[in-house]
Motif scaffolding. Structure first.
Motif, PDB file in Angstrom:
ATOM      1  N   TYR A  19       0.857  -1.184   0.000  1.00  0.00           N
ATOM      2  CA  TYR A  19       0.000   0.000   0.000  1.00  0.00           C
ATOM      3  C   TYR A  19       0.895   1.236   0.000  1.00  0.00           C
ATOM      4  O   TYR A  19       2.008   1.205   0.543  1.00  0.00           O
ATOM      5  N   ALA A  20       0.396   2.315  -0.585  1.00  0.00           N
ATOM      6  CA  ALA A  20       1.146   3.573  -0.597  1.00  0.00           C
ATOM      7  C   ALA A  20       0.806   4.374   0.656  1.00  0.00           C
ATOM      8  O   ALA A  20      -0.358   4.476   1.038  1.00  0.00           O
ATOM      9  N   VAL A  21       1.840   4.920   1.269  1.00  0.00           N
ATOM     10  CA  VAL A  21       1.681   5.785   2.435  1.00  0.00           C
ATOM     11  C   VAL A  21       2.113   7.185   2.025  1.00  0.00           C
ATOM     12  O   VAL A  21       3.226   7.366   1.514  1.00  0.00           O
ATOM     13  N   TRP A  80      -3.239  -1.792  11.621  1.00  0.00           N
ATOM     14  CA  TRP A  80      -3.225  -0.598  10.778  1.00  0.00           C
ATOM     15  C   TRP A  80      -3.283   0.689  11.597  1.00  0.00           C
ATOM     16  O   TRP A  80      -2.928   1.750  11.111  1.00  0.00           O
ATOM     17  N   ARG A  81      -3.783   0.621  12.834  1.00  0.00           N
ATOM     18  CA  ARG A  81      -4.029   1.826  13.623  1.00  0.00           C
ATOM     19  C   ARG A  81      -2.815   2.715  13.859  1.00  0.00           C
ATOM     20  O   ARG A  81      -2.913   3.926  13.711  1.00  0.00           O
ATOM     21  N   PRO A  82      -1.663   2.169  14.277  1.00  0.00           N
ATOM     22  CA  PRO A  82      -0.543   3.054  14.606  1.00  0.00           C
ATOM     23  C   PRO A  82       0.058   3.782  13.398  1.00  0.00           C
ATOM     24  O   PRO A  82       0.774   4.762  13.564  1.00  0.00           O
ATOM     25  N   LYS A  91      -1.087   9.842   5.757  1.00  0.00           N
ATOM     26  CA  LYS A  91      -2.199   8.891   5.646  1.00  0.00           C
ATOM     27  C   LYS A  91      -1.809   7.739   4.724  1.00  0.00           C
ATOM     28  O   LYS A  91      -0.832   7.813   3.984  1.00  0.00           O
ATOM     29  N   ILE A  92      -2.606   6.678   4.769  1.00  0.00           N
ATOM     30  CA  ILE A  92      -2.509   5.605   3.781  1.00  0.00           C
ATOM     31  C   ILE A  92      -3.366   6.035   2.608  1.00  0.00           C
ATOM     32  O   ILE A  92      -4.495   6.500   2.786  1.00  0.00           O
ATOM     33  N   VAL A  93      -2.851   5.904   1.397  1.00  0.00           N
ATOM     34  CA  VAL A  93      -3.532   6.414   0.210  1.00  0.00           C
ATOM     35  C   VAL A  93      -4.781   5.588  -0.098  1.00  0.00           C
ATOM     36  O   VAL A  93      -4.735   4.359  -0.133  1.00  0.00           O
ATOM     37  N   THR A  94      -5.901   6.308  -0.301  1.00  0.00           N
ATOM     38  CA  THR A  94      -7.143   5.695  -0.764  1.00  0.00           C
ATOM     39  C   THR A  94      -7.557   6.423  -2.042  1.00  0.00           C
ATOM     40  O   THR A  94      -7.158   7.560  -2.268  1.00  0.00           O
ATOM     41  N   GLN A  99     -11.676   2.194   2.026  1.00  0.00           N
ATOM     42  CA  GLN A  99     -10.602   1.229   2.216  1.00  0.00           C
ATOM     43  C   GLN A  99      -9.393   1.587   1.359  1.00  0.00           C
ATOM     44  O   GLN A  99      -9.553   1.985   0.202  1.00  0.00           O
ATOM     45  N   PRO A 100      -8.182   1.436   1.889  1.00  0.00           N
ATOM     46  CA  PRO A 100      -6.980   1.643   1.064  1.00  0.00           C
ATOM     47  C   PRO A 100      -6.939   0.643  -0.087  1.00  0.00           C
ATOM     48  O   PRO A 100      -7.376  -0.496   0.041  1.00  0.00           O
TER      49      PRO A 100
END
Length: 180
Positions: A19-21, A80-82, A91-94, A99-100
């Motif tokens: 996943y992209a952050v 995923w929380r921390p 953020k995690i990219v959506t 949902q990511p």
């Protein structure tokens, strides 16, 4: 939905994906360090570039994607929380979804492979006006040119002899190398 379809979806959720952050401005190295310290598997592709600082040329590491890095997670077992509260992380990219969305494994694998042979010391260097260069990629590959000027950090203007006349051409600095 049948039971077999539900079980298949849960099985897919258990498979780790990339996943992209998105990182805060200029903090991708900090985010990578803190995520690694939390035992997440991350991939933060970097390039080694030569920059002029205080009148001297220095080699420095710069992120390939300045505001992003990749993290490998599965939807069931990973915490995923921390991630969102990690220093340097935005953020995690959506993509319009709650949902990511996973990044293509093929893309990350290609970046991993490219990163291992990206240690060419002749790429991404500081060139001087009038210096002879060779174009290493694209439609003008293997042609000789004369370096004219930098256009920002990643682009360059070169003079290329085409049709018996010097033509100005703008291209990525990474597609140039010094001529022997």
């Amino acid at each position: 939905m049948s039971d077999s379809e539900i079980r298949h979806d849960e099985a897919d959720d258990a498979v780790p994906r990339w996943y992209a952050v998105q990182c805060k401005g200029g903090e991708s190295f900090r985010a990578a360090e803190h995520l690694t310290n939390q035992d997440y598997e991350i991939f933060h592709p970097v390039l080694q570039v030569q920059k002029k600082r205080r009148g001297k040329l220095e080699w420095v590491n710069e992120p390939l994607f300045p505001y992003y890095l990749f993290i490998r997670l599965d939807r069931l077992a990973s915490n995923w929380r921390p991630i969102r509260s990690t220093r340097g992380v935005l953020k995690i990219v959506t993509f319009g979804l709650a949902q990511p969305v996973p990044v293509s494994d093929a893309l990350v694998e290609a970046l991993l492979e490219h990163g291992s042979d990206a240690d060419d010391a002749t790429a991404n260097v500081y060139f001087r006006a009038g210096e002879a260069v060779e174009i290493t990629e694209g439609p003008f590959k293997d042609l000789q040119a004369v370096f004219a000027s930098h256009k920002g950090e990643e682009r360059a203007i070169v003079l290329l002899n085409l049709l018996h006349k010097q033509q100005r051409l703008e291209m990525p600095v990474g597609q140039l190398r010094r001529r022997d």
